[in-house]
Design a protein around this motif. Sequence first.
Motif, PDB file in Angstrom:
ATOM      1  N   UNK A   1       0.816  -1.208   0.000  1.00 10.41           N
ATOM      2  CA  UNK A   1       0.000   0.000   0.000  1.00 10.41           C
ATOM      3  C   UNK A   1       0.854   1.264   0.000  1.00 10.41           C
ATOM      4  N   UNK A   2       2.089   1.155   0.460  1.00  5.52           N
ATOM      5  CA  UNK A   2       2.991   2.300   0.463  1.00  5.52           C
ATOM      6  C   UNK A   2       3.099   3.020   1.789  1.00  5.52           C
ATOM      7  N   UNK A   3       2.830   2.324   2.900  1.00 10.12           N
ATOM      8  CA  UNK A   3       2.972   2.974   4.201  1.00 10.12           C
ATOM      9  C   UNK A   3       4.431   3.340   4.453  1.00 10.12           C
ATOM     10  N   UNK A   4       4.625   4.332   5.302  1.00 13.94           N
ATOM     11  CA  UNK A   4       5.980   4.737   5.663  1.00 13.94           C
ATOM     12  C   UNK A   4       6.598   3.797   6.688  1.00 13.94           C
ATOM     13  N   UNK A   5       5.763   3.337   7.647  1.00 13.66           N
ATOM     14  CA  UNK A   5       6.283   2.494   8.723  1.00 13.66           C
ATOM     15  C   UNK A   5       5.301   1.381   9.077  1.00 13.66           C
ATOM     16  N   UNK A   6       5.862   0.252   9.555  1.00 15.05           N
ATOM     17  CA  UNK A   6       5.088  -0.881  10.055  1.00 15.05           C
ATOM     18  C   UNK A   6       5.672  -1.252  11.416  1.00 15.05           C
TER      19      UNK A   6
ATOM     20  N   UNK B   1       9.371  -7.640   3.704  1.00 14.78           N
ATOM     21  CA  UNK B   1       8.996  -6.332   3.165  1.00 14.78           C
ATOM     22  C   UNK B   1      10.152  -5.727   2.370  1.00 14.78           C
ATOM     23  N   UNK B   2       9.826  -4.680   1.613  1.00 15.30           N
ATOM     24  CA  UNK B   2      10.838  -4.088   0.739  1.00 15.30           C
ATOM     25  C   UNK B   2      10.963  -2.582   0.854  1.00 15.30           C
ATOM     26  N   UNK B   3       9.923  -1.917   1.322  1.00 13.20           N
ATOM     27  CA  UNK B   3       9.890  -0.458   1.237  1.00 13.20           C
ATOM     28  C   UNK B   3       9.756   0.237   2.593  1.00 13.20           C
ATOM     29  N   UNK B   4       8.811  -0.190   3.415  1.00 12.01           N
ATOM     30  CA  UNK B   4       8.508   0.509   4.662  1.00 12.01           C
ATOM     31  C   UNK B   4       9.628   0.354   5.680  1.00 12.01           C
ATOM     32  N   UNK B   5       9.828   1.393   6.477  1.00 10.03           N
ATOM     33  CA  UNK B   5      10.641   1.242   7.678  1.00 10.03           C
ATOM     34  C   UNK B   5       9.792   0.534   8.728  1.00 10.03           C
ATOM     35  N   UNK B   6      10.421  -0.021   9.745  1.00 11.37           N
ATOM     36  CA  UNK B   6       9.657  -0.863  10.664  1.00 11.37           C
ATOM     37  C   UNK B   6      10.374  -0.962  12.006  1.00 11.37           C
TER      38      UNK B   6
ATOM     39  N   UNK C   1      -6.560   6.236   5.487  1.00 10.18           N
ATOM     40  CA  UNK C   1      -5.603   7.153   6.112  1.00 10.18           C
ATOM     41  C   UNK C   1      -4.539   7.588   5.113  1.00 10.18           C
ATOM     42  N   UNK C   2      -4.083   6.674   4.294  1.00 11.42           N
ATOM     43  CA  UNK C   2      -3.113   7.011   3.248  1.00 11.42           C
ATOM     44  C   UNK C   2      -3.693   8.014   2.259  1.00 11.42           C
ATOM     45  N   UNK C   3      -4.966   7.864   1.935  1.00  7.51           N
ATOM     46  CA  UNK C   3      -5.603   8.828   1.038  1.00  7.51           C
ATOM     47  C   UNK C   3      -5.588  10.224   1.648  1.00  7.51           C
ATOM     48  N   UNK C   4      -5.872  10.308   2.955  1.00  4.97           N
ATOM     49  CA  UNK C   4      -5.819  11.608   3.629  1.00  4.97           C
ATOM     50  C   UNK C   4      -4.408  12.192   3.564  1.00  4.97           C
ATOM     51  N   UNK C   5      -3.413  11.333   3.757  1.00  7.10           N
ATOM     52  CA  UNK C   5      -2.012  11.809   3.776  1.00  7.10           C
ATOM     53  C   UNK C   5      -1.578  12.341   2.416  1.00  7.10           C
ATOM     54  N   UNK C   6      -2.169  11.799   1.371  1.00  6.15           N
ATOM     55  CA  UNK C   6      -1.757  12.167   0.021  1.00  6.15           C
ATOM     56  C   UNK C   6      -2.623  13.254  -0.608  1.00  6.15           C
TER      57      UNK C   6
END
Length: 252
Positions: free
Chosen positions: A30-35, A66-71, A246-251
């Motif tokens: 989904x493209x979250x910044x953190x998990x 995972x490949x993208x999000x920090x965690x 929530x991601x939609x709100x952030x973008x």
Amino acid sequence: MARFKVGVQLRPQHCEMAQLRAAWKEADALGVDTIWNWDHFYPLFGDPDGTHFECWTVLGAMAADTSHAKFGALVTCNTYRNPELLADMARTVDQISGGRAILGVGSGWFQRDYTEYGYEFGTAPERLRALRDSLPRIKARLAKLNPSGADVPIMVGGGGEKVTLRLVAEYADLWNTFGPPENFKHKNAVLTEWCEKIGRDPAQIDRTVMIGTDEVDSVERYLEAGATHIILGSDAPFDLKPLARLLEHARS
């Protein structure tokens, strides 16, 4: 609405490992910044003896899946592990992930964990002193390791105004506390005061807050209170539709 970072805490309770792994893969896509997960040995709510998984073992799997999000852990209990060992664990998991780990740490509070696993619970001031003593040891060990873990960011969780927020100002790259927005605004202001007292730029600390699904559409209140990073709590069966919103709100 101002742009902000988005995270999700996937709580490792009352679930199967397959559900956790599917959820963090979905969140990453989904493209979250953190998990995040959490550092406990038993569920915090629901059936107290329900299924539960250990924090840092789970983070090792998350690092590989995972490949993208920090965690990271929101947050590790400082007194469950030797500080030097914790630093080495975080550095190793960071290496697995290709440099995406965050070392979240707090003083600890859940007495059952301590009792069942044979740790000394002590008092809240004693646990805070232990955190104060551990943070410089953690940073020193991260820098000393080969390969180095000096670039692993540190999160400190908590809202104590006399000790915890000063430790955040001194050592942390991220800080987490809870709502409601009025509480967050006050704690955020105290943290900024501590930064000014010790000569640190307050903007260097990412201000994170944990919210529930019922707050997704009113998140602007937290942004107005100073939050820069909103983390949504999620439990099995890990319906991530609120996270997508929530991601939609952030973008937007």
